[in-house]
Design an enzyme around this catalytic site. Structure first.
Site, PDB file in Angstrom:
ATOM      1  N   ASP A  52      21.961 -14.404 -41.843  1.00  0.00           N
ATOM      2  CA  ASP A  52      21.444 -15.451 -42.717  1.00  0.00           C
ATOM      3  C   ASP A  52      22.339 -15.551 -43.960  1.00  0.00           C
ATOM      4  O   ASP A  52      22.909 -14.551 -44.404  1.00  0.00           O
ATOM      5  CB  ASP A  52      20.014 -15.080 -43.123  1.00  0.00           C
ATOM      6  CG  ASP A  52      19.307 -16.248 -43.743  1.00  0.00           C
ATOM      7  OD1 ASP A  52      18.620 -16.980 -43.001  1.00  0.00           O
ATOM      8  OD2 ASP A  52      19.439 -16.454 -44.976  1.00  0.00           O
ATOM      9  N   TYR A 142      15.732 -33.334 -48.646  1.00  0.00           N
ATOM     10  CA  TYR A 142      16.938 -33.048 -47.858  1.00  0.00           C
ATOM     11  C   TYR A 142      18.175 -33.634 -48.550  1.00  0.00           C
ATOM     12  O   TYR A 142      19.148 -32.923 -48.830  1.00  0.00           O
ATOM     13  CB  TYR A 142      16.790 -33.620 -46.441  1.00  0.00           C
ATOM     14  CG  TYR A 142      18.098 -33.635 -45.688  1.00  0.00           C
ATOM     15  CD1 TYR A 142      18.755 -32.453 -45.399  1.00  0.00           C
ATOM     16  CD2 TYR A 142      18.692 -34.843 -45.297  1.00  0.00           C
ATOM     17  CE1 TYR A 142      19.980 -32.467 -44.732  1.00  0.00           C
ATOM     18  CE2 TYR A 142      19.906 -34.862 -44.639  1.00  0.00           C
ATOM     19  CZ  TYR A 142      20.552 -33.669 -44.359  1.00  0.00           C
ATOM     20  OH  TYR A 142      21.755 -33.689 -43.718  1.00  0.00           O
TER      21      TYR A 142
END
Ligand code: UDP
Length: 337
Positions: A52, A142
């Site tokens: 990650d 977003y």
């Protein structure tokens, strides 16, 4: 050690096509992906490291064990609707995650990044076609998260001499030409795959009147009332990344740049449906439903700056090529249900 490109999100749709193209062009590739939304088997070249962006120990070890020359940063969440309901997820992954990456890069004196930005940073554009000078007023988290990273990259270029190219994608479409690599989103929300799923359903004997395909909105101020988008083939996006990388090598002092990537041509949803009928030879139907929240009526690129400065041009500018390639893929890899 040879010079290597690190591709974050290389197990995702666009990233996996990028990895393949880099490999084909002779680059060494390391993929860094947490596989939350990516697919392990989409990584067809290079070394895959599962991790990650927030795991800076692991990221550090990637930079320690490979001679990374530049990073192509695809790893991000990219569902507009989800971002509205889960903004924390989007700011954490797309902004904080990116900052972890940038600061790890800085710690290892790697200062070249190609960043996946988006036309969603423009919101409902003030002018058409959209140039890089069109004001950026995103209308969802977003788009906002991508704009925030663009700003971080500008600030890092001034303070730290960080070199970056942000590529503002319009609508990515298509798959590898030979159908060997494709598109798998879960859930699938994009127009082109959903149309092709419907074509597959009817082709395999499903009743056309039970259509699952929805057209969101038929009352926009466009030529047929449906939304207009600029669809760009995924491999044309990828070739622009290589052009951006080469430009960064030639012009290390240019700081943070931004380019639109589209084909300068818009299609309505109904035009895409017609083109899909033609390519697939399947006569499927659809239902017109209400508008989807947050959909701007028209997004069409003026990508002339990318074409001149990056010496790049799309080779699959006809949307039917994207449709044909995606059809090749989905016919061989139909959705599970
Ligand atoms: N769209 C649609 N039905 C669908 C999915 C999308 O009518 O099932 C429309 C959507 O409203 C937009 C266009 O198709 O105008 C492209 O949507 P997509 O989600 O593929 O990409 P976006 O433009 O949102 O990035």
């Amino acid at each position: 050690m040879s010079k290597t490109i690190l591709v974050t999100g290389g197990a995702g749709y666009i990233g996996s096509h990028m990895v393949r193209m880099l490999d084909q062009r002779g680059f060494d590739v390391v993929v860094y992906d947490n596989l939350e939304r990516g697919n392990r088997d989409a990584v067809t070249a290079g070394v895959l490291i599962e991790g990650d962006l927030h795991d800076t120990d692991r990221l550090n070890s990637v930079f320690e064990s490979h001679d990374i020359e530049a990073v192509m940063h695809f790893a991000a969440l990219a569902y507009v609707g989800e971002s509205v309901h889960e903004p924390a997820l989007y700011y954490r992954n797309n902004v904080t995650g990116t900052q972890c990456l940038l600061d790890t890069m800085r710690a290892h004196q790697v200062n070249k990044l190609v960043f996946s930005s988006t036309c969603a940073t423009y919101g409902v554009p003030e002018n058409l076609p959209i140039t890089e000078a069109t004001p950026q007023n995103p209308i969802n988290p977003y788009g906002q998260s991508k704009l925030m990273v663009e700003q971080i990259l500008k600030d890092y270029s001034v303070a730290y001499g960080f070199r970056s190219v942000a590529l503002r994608y319009f609508n990515a479409a298509g798959c590898a030409e030979d159908g060997s690599l494709g598109e798998r989103h879960d859930p699938e929300t994009h127009l082109l795959p959903l149309i092709l799923f419907e074509a597959l359903r009817v082709q395999s004997g499903g009743n056309p009147t039970d259509t699952a395909l929805k057209v969101f909105g038929n009352d926009f101020d466009t030529r047929d009332g449906t939304c207009v988008r600029d669809y760009i083939h995924v491999n044309d996006l990828c070739s622009a990344h290589i052009a951006a990388f080469e430009r960064m090598l030639k012009t290390p002092d240019l700081g943070a740049e931004q380019f639109n990537l589209g084909v300068n041509r818009g299609y309505t949803v109904l035009e895409i449906i017609d083109a899909c009928r033609e390519v697939t030879g399947v006569d499927f139907s659809y239902n017109s439903v209400a508008r989807r929240a947050g959909d701007p009526p028209e997004l069409v690129a003026d990508a002339s700056r990318a074409m001149s400065e990056l010496q790049w041009s799309p080779v699959h500018a006809d949307v039917k090529e994207s449709i044909q390639h995606a059809w090749n893929w989905f016919s061989a890899h139909p959705p599970a249900n």
